[in-house]
Design a protein around this motif. Sequence first.
Motif, mmCIF file in Angstrom:
data_model
loop_
_atom_site.group_PDB
_atom_site.id
_atom_site.type_symbol
_atom_site.label_atom_id
_atom_site.label_comp_id
_atom_site.label_asym_id
_atom_site.label_seq_id
_atom_site.Cartn_x
_atom_site.Cartn_y
_atom_site.Cartn_z
ATOM 1 N N ALA A 117 0.903 -1.023 -0.012
ATOM 2 C CA ALA A 117 0.017 0.208 -0.010
ATOM 3 C C ALA A 117 0.933 1.208 0.032
ATOM 4 N N VAL A 118 2.233 1.315 0.580
ATOM 5 C CA VAL A 118 2.901 2.196 0.517
ATOM 6 C C VAL A 118 3.306 2.713 -1.031
ATOM 7 N N GLU A 119 3.336 4.013 -1.104
ATOM 8 C CA GLU A 119 3.555 4.540 -2.195
ATOM 9 C C GLU A 119 5.173 4.611 -2.693
ATOM 10 N N ASP A 120 5.523 4.139 -3.569
ATOM 11 C CA ASP A 120 7.089 4.062 -3.889
ATOM 12 C C ASP A 120 7.355 5.643 -4.906
ATOM 13 N N LYS A 121 7.953 6.558 -4.025
ATOM 14 C CA LYS A 121 8.034 7.813 -4.670
ATOM 15 C C LYS A 121 9.098 7.917 -5.662
ATOM 16 N N GLU A 122 10.126 6.707 -5.677
ATOM 17 C CA GLU A 122 11.358 6.746 -6.131
ATOM 18 C C GLU A 122 10.965 5.849 -7.613
ATOM 19 N N PHE A 123 9.923 4.892 -7.555
ATOM 20 C CA PHE A 123 9.859 4.174 -8.769
ATOM 21 C C PHE A 123 9.141 4.871 -9.768
ATOM 22 N N GLY A 124 9.849 4.998 -11.172
ATOM 23 C CA GLY A 124 9.211 5.677 -11.957
ATOM 24 C C GLY A 124 9.272 7.142 -11.828
ATOM 25 N N SER A 125 10.015 7.643 -11.220
ATOM 26 C CA SER A 125 10.242 9.308 -10.825
ATOM 27 C C SER A 125 10.852 9.732 -12.066
ATOM 28 N N ASN A 126 11.727 9.004 -12.847
ATOM 29 C CA ASN A 126 12.594 9.644 -13.874
ATOM 30 C C ASN A 126 11.782 9.286 -15.422
ATOM 31 N N LYS A 127 10.518 9.124 -15.363
ATOM 32 C CA LYS A 127 9.979 8.903 -16.702
ATOM 33 C C LYS A 127 10.299 9.973 -17.800
ATOM 34 N N ASP A 128 10.090 11.054 -17.141
ATOM 35 C CA ASP A 128 10.369 12.407 -18.066
ATOM 36 C C ASP A 128 11.737 12.435 -18.636
ATOM 37 N N ASP A 129 12.627 11.742 -17.770
ATOM 38 C CA ASP A 129 13.882 11.946 -18.451
ATOM 39 C C ASP A 129 14.212 10.943 -19.561
ATOM 40 N N ILE A 130 13.423 9.918 -19.603
ATOM 41 C CA ILE A 130 13.735 8.872 -20.623
ATOM 42 C C ILE A 130 13.279 9.196 -21.901
#
Length: 140
Positions: free
Chosen positions: A70-83
């Motif tokens: 249930a805990v949201e992982d803030k790091e996961f997928g955070s760099n989608k805009d950079d890709i």
Amino acid sequence: MIAEMERKEQLKHLKNLKREEMKGKMKKVMEIARIKEDDQCLFAMKDLEEFDPDEYDKMMKVVFNEKYYAVEDKEFGSNKDDIEKPDFDKEDKLLGLPKGWDVLESGDGFLAIREMILKQKSNSIGDGDVEVKEDEKEQS
């Protein structure tokens, strides 16, 4: 008496090495599971010592429960805009590769090369046979 003391010291040393190895494994498990050092970790050192599949399954259900997911992982997928999707035609041009270098045609590939090699071998064997026959004629 001295041999027994040395054996006990060696055993103590091996136990310390094993304990350090287990600490390293625990650190790795915590890192992979994204459990921070100040968070409560439901793993214990003894959990890594001897493996029992049923006990392992129970432990995983306790540790990785609904609260964990249930805990949201803030790091996961955070760099989608950079890709950025690569432009392979542009990359090929920068590398100096001809257009369509990676496209196989019907005459390309393993079978075509095999046929070419077999044809070359048969031609070279045929040429060799002819030379041998001419040599044989001269000696006769």
